[in-house]
Design a protein around this motif. Structure first.
Motif, PDB file in Angstrom:
ATOM      1  N   GLU A  54       0.767  -0.864  -0.081  1.00  0.00           N
ATOM      2  CA  GLU A  54      -0.078  -0.113  -0.027  1.00  0.00           C
ATOM      3  C   GLU A  54       0.810   1.122  -0.150  1.00  0.00           C
ATOM      4  N   LEU A  55       0.485   2.275  -0.796  1.00  0.00           N
ATOM      5  CA  LEU A  55       1.600   3.303  -1.027  1.00  0.00           C
ATOM      6  C   LEU A  55       1.112   4.342   0.367  1.00  0.00           C
ATOM      7  N   PRO A  56       2.359   4.319   0.841  1.00  0.00           N
ATOM      8  CA  PRO A  56       2.469   5.646   2.035  1.00  0.00           C
ATOM      9  C   PRO A  56       1.625   6.681   1.777  1.00  0.00           C
ATOM     10  N   ASP A  57       1.224   7.494   2.529  1.00  0.00           N
ATOM     11  CA  ASP A  57       0.637   8.931   2.126  1.00  0.00           C
ATOM     12  C   ASP A  57       1.587  10.095   2.455  1.00  0.00           C
ATOM     13  N   VAL A  58       2.907   9.953   1.466  1.00  0.00           N
ATOM     14  CA  VAL A  58       3.829  10.911   1.579  1.00  0.00           C
ATOM     15  C   VAL A  58       4.167  10.828   0.078  1.00  0.00           C
ATOM     16  N   GLU A  59       4.684  12.312  -0.268  1.00  0.00           N
ATOM     17  CA  GLU A  59       4.977  12.298  -1.773  1.00  0.00           C
ATOM     18  C   GLU A  59       6.316  11.601  -2.103  1.00  0.00           C
ATOM     19  N   GLY A  60       6.599  11.355  -3.386  1.00  0.00           N
ATOM     20  CA  GLY A  60       7.848  10.830  -3.529  1.00  0.00           C
ATOM     21  C   GLY A  60       7.875   9.771  -4.640  1.00  0.00           C
ATOM     22  N   CYS A  61       9.006   9.116  -5.106  1.00  0.00           N
ATOM     23  CA  CYS A  61       8.831   8.074  -6.018  1.00  0.00           C
ATOM     24  C   CYS A  61       9.058   6.704  -5.210  1.00  0.00           C
ATOM     25  N   ILE A  72       7.676  -6.751  -9.889  1.00  0.00           N
ATOM     26  CA  ILE A  72       7.051  -5.806  -8.796  1.00  0.00           C
ATOM     27  C   ILE A  72       7.141  -4.611  -9.223  1.00  0.00           C
ATOM     28  N   GLY A  73       8.070  -4.067  -9.680  1.00  0.00           N
ATOM     29  CA  GLY A  73       7.944  -2.508 -10.254  1.00  0.00           C
ATOM     30  C   GLY A  73       7.050  -2.107 -11.264  1.00  0.00           C
ATOM     31  N   LEU A  74       6.888  -3.114 -12.265  1.00  0.00           N
ATOM     32  CA  LEU A  74       5.808  -2.913 -13.365  1.00  0.00           C
ATOM     33  C   LEU A  74       4.621  -2.915 -12.888  1.00  0.00           C
ATOM     34  N   SER A  75       4.235  -3.978 -11.824  1.00  0.00           N
ATOM     35  CA  SER A  75       2.857  -4.089 -11.549  1.00  0.00           C
ATOM     36  C   SER A  75       2.459  -3.000 -10.503  1.00  0.00           C
ATOM     37  N   ILE A  76       3.596  -2.379  -9.623  1.00  0.00           N
ATOM     38  CA  ILE A  76       3.101  -1.119  -8.895  1.00  0.00           C
ATOM     39  C   ILE A  76       3.051   0.047  -9.836  1.00  0.00           C
ATOM     40  N   ALA A  77       3.963   0.328 -10.885  1.00  0.00           N
ATOM     41  CA  ALA A  77       3.773   1.377 -11.620  1.00  0.00           C
ATOM     42  C   ALA A  77       2.419   1.429 -12.449  1.00  0.00           C
ATOM     43  N   LYS A  78       2.000   0.309 -13.037  1.00  0.00           N
ATOM     44  CA  LYS A  78       0.730   0.123 -13.681  1.00  0.00           C
ATOM     45  C   LYS A  78      -0.135   0.703 -12.397  1.00  0.00           C
ATOM     46  N   ASN A  79      -0.272   0.247 -11.391  1.00  0.00           N
ATOM     47  CA  ASN A  79      -1.234   0.392 -10.561  1.00  0.00           C
ATOM     48  C   ASN A  79      -1.336   2.114  -9.914  1.00  0.00           C
ATOM     49  N   PRO A  81      -0.059   5.047 -11.817  1.00  0.00           N
ATOM     50  CA  PRO A  81       0.572   5.967 -12.845  1.00  0.00           C
ATOM     51  C   PRO A  81       0.956   7.314 -12.505  1.00  0.00           C
ATOM     52  N   GLU A  82       0.561   7.969 -11.281  1.00  0.00           N
ATOM     53  CA  GLU A  82       0.834   9.066 -11.007  1.00  0.00           C
ATOM     54  C   GLU A  82       2.108   9.254 -10.278  1.00  0.00           C
ATOM     55  N   ARG A  83       2.879   8.154  -9.830  1.00  0.00           N
ATOM     56  CA  ARG A  83       4.300   8.017  -9.398  1.00  0.00           C
ATOM     57  C   ARG A  83       4.999   7.468 -10.420  1.00  0.00           C
ATOM     58  N   VAL A  84       6.348   8.009 -10.283  1.00  0.00           N
ATOM     59  CA  VAL A  84       7.675   7.192 -10.869  1.00  0.00           C
ATOM     60  C   VAL A  84       8.225   6.101 -10.031  1.00  0.00           C
ATOM     61  N   ILE A  85       8.379   4.966 -10.829  1.00  0.00           N
ATOM     62  CA  ILE A  85       9.035   3.907 -10.066  1.00  0.00           C
ATOM     63  C   ILE A  85      10.388   3.693 -10.616  1.00  0.00           C
ATOM     64  N   HIS A  86      11.431   3.735  -9.665  1.00  0.00           N
ATOM     65  CA  HIS A  86      12.844   3.593  -9.949  1.00  0.00           C
ATOM     66  C   HIS A  86      13.337   2.089  -9.807  1.00  0.00           C
ATOM     67  N   MET A  87      13.524   1.456 -10.722  1.00  0.00           N
ATOM     68  CA  MET A  87      13.694  -0.054 -10.809  1.00  0.00           C
ATOM     69  C   MET A  87      15.218  -0.357 -10.952  1.00  0.00           C
ATOM     70  N   MET A  88      15.725  -1.202 -10.043  1.00  0.00           N
ATOM     71  CA  MET A  88      17.450  -1.049 -10.160  1.00  0.00           C
ATOM     72  C   MET A  88      17.878  -2.752  -9.870  1.00  0.00           C
ATOM     73  N   ASP A  89      18.981  -3.063 -10.427  1.00  0.00           N
ATOM     74  CA  ASP A  89      19.464  -4.348 -10.372  1.00  0.00           C
ATOM     75  C   ASP A  89      20.735  -4.336 -10.481  1.00  0.00           C
ATOM     76  N   VAL A  90      21.634  -5.324  -9.709  1.00  0.00           N
ATOM     77  CA  VAL A  90      23.075  -5.306 -10.095  1.00  0.00           C
ATOM     78  C   VAL A  90      23.251  -6.293 -11.327  1.00  0.00           C
ATOM     79  N   ASN A  91      22.528  -6.957 -11.691  1.00  0.00           N
ATOM     80  CA  ASN A  91      22.321  -8.190 -12.847  1.00  0.00           C
ATOM     81  C   ASN A  91      21.803  -7.101 -14.120  1.00  0.00           C
ATOM     82  N   ASN A 109       6.157   5.071 -16.681  1.00  0.00           N
ATOM     83  CA  ASN A 109       6.408   5.553 -15.287  1.00  0.00           C
ATOM     84  C   ASN A 109       7.601   5.191 -14.441  1.00  0.00           C
ATOM     85  N   VAL A 110       8.408   4.517 -15.330  1.00  0.00           N
ATOM     86  CA  VAL A 110       9.638   3.884 -14.712  1.00  0.00           C
ATOM     87  C   VAL A 110      10.904   4.234 -15.109  1.00  0.00           C
ATOM     88  N   GLN A 111      11.909   4.233 -14.189  1.00  0.00           N
ATOM     89  CA  GLN A 111      13.154   4.441 -14.702  1.00  0.00           C
ATOM     90  C   GLN A 111      14.055   3.195 -14.362  1.00  0.00           C
TER      91      GLN A 111
END
Length: 199
Positions: A54-61, A72-79, A81-91, A109-111
């Motif tokens: 559940e998205l916390p009630d604060v502003e930010g990515c 994970i990131g893509l499903s939350i980004a779809k849900n 769309p008003e937020r930017v999701i930063h997705m990262m991996d070492v691989n 809405n992803v980086q």
């Protein structure tokens, strides 16, 4: 096995596959590959985290740390769309797949970028961090993820973790309680715990 998915350059030969999966009511087509975590389906732990978040009630990515091929990131980004999701991996292979899967599924809405933990994150306003941490990378690596998340989160921001009880959920909680103001277990399913830590 000396090499696993927590590697910058997987040595195992490429063997890509594609399949469909529904997450948070959205249908996705995922391309996966050898050398990437849970390549044949969205693993159960990630699904419980996705369903519980559940998205916390604060502003930010939102950050998806250790994103793999991206469920994970893509499903939350779809849900959200008003937020930017930063997705990262070492691989490197995982990052390439996550970028492909974002494009194929029309998620804009992803980086997505390479990062060892949160080391490459430049964003200053982070509302939530989600992770299905790389257990085989060891406790030191995982706890570093948690500590980096604490530093990046805004006040009242939240770290969401999925971890099996037998793989260190109690020690994770003990570590988080040293830093975060509020740590709760929001879900338990088949040995998987969803832990929420509020800054």
């Amino acid at each position: 096995m000396s090499e696993h998915y927590y590697s910058k350059k997987p040595q195992v030969g490429s063997n890509p596959s594609k399949w469909k999966f529904t997450l948070r009511g959205f249908s996705f087509v995922f391309e996966t590959d050898a050398g990437v975590f849970s390549k044949s389906e969205v693993d159960f732990g990630s699904r419980v985290l996705i369903d519980s978040f559940e998205l916390p009630d604060v502003e930010g990515c939102i950050l998806d740390v250790g994103c793999g091929y991206g469920p994970i990131g893509l499903s939350i980004a779809k849900n959200h769309p008003e937020r930017v999701i930063h997705m990262m991996d070492v691989n490197e292979r995982a990052v390439s797949l996550a970028k492909k899967n974002a494009e194929v599924n029309g998620v804009q809405n992803v980086q997505i970028f390479e990062s060892d933990g949160l080391s490459a994150v430049q964003e200053k306003q982070v509302a939530a961090v989600m992770t299905n941490p790389p257990i085989r990378a060891g406790k030191d690596t995982i706890f570093r993820f948690y500590d980096q998340a604490f530093e990046k989160l805004v006040d009242n921001g939240e770290l969401w973790i999925v971890i099996q009880k037998k793989q260190g959920a109690p020690s994770t909680i003990a570590h988080l309680e040293e830093k975060f103001t509020e740590v709760t277990v929001v879900e338990k399913k088949k040995g998987y715990w969803i832990i929420k830590a509020k800054k």
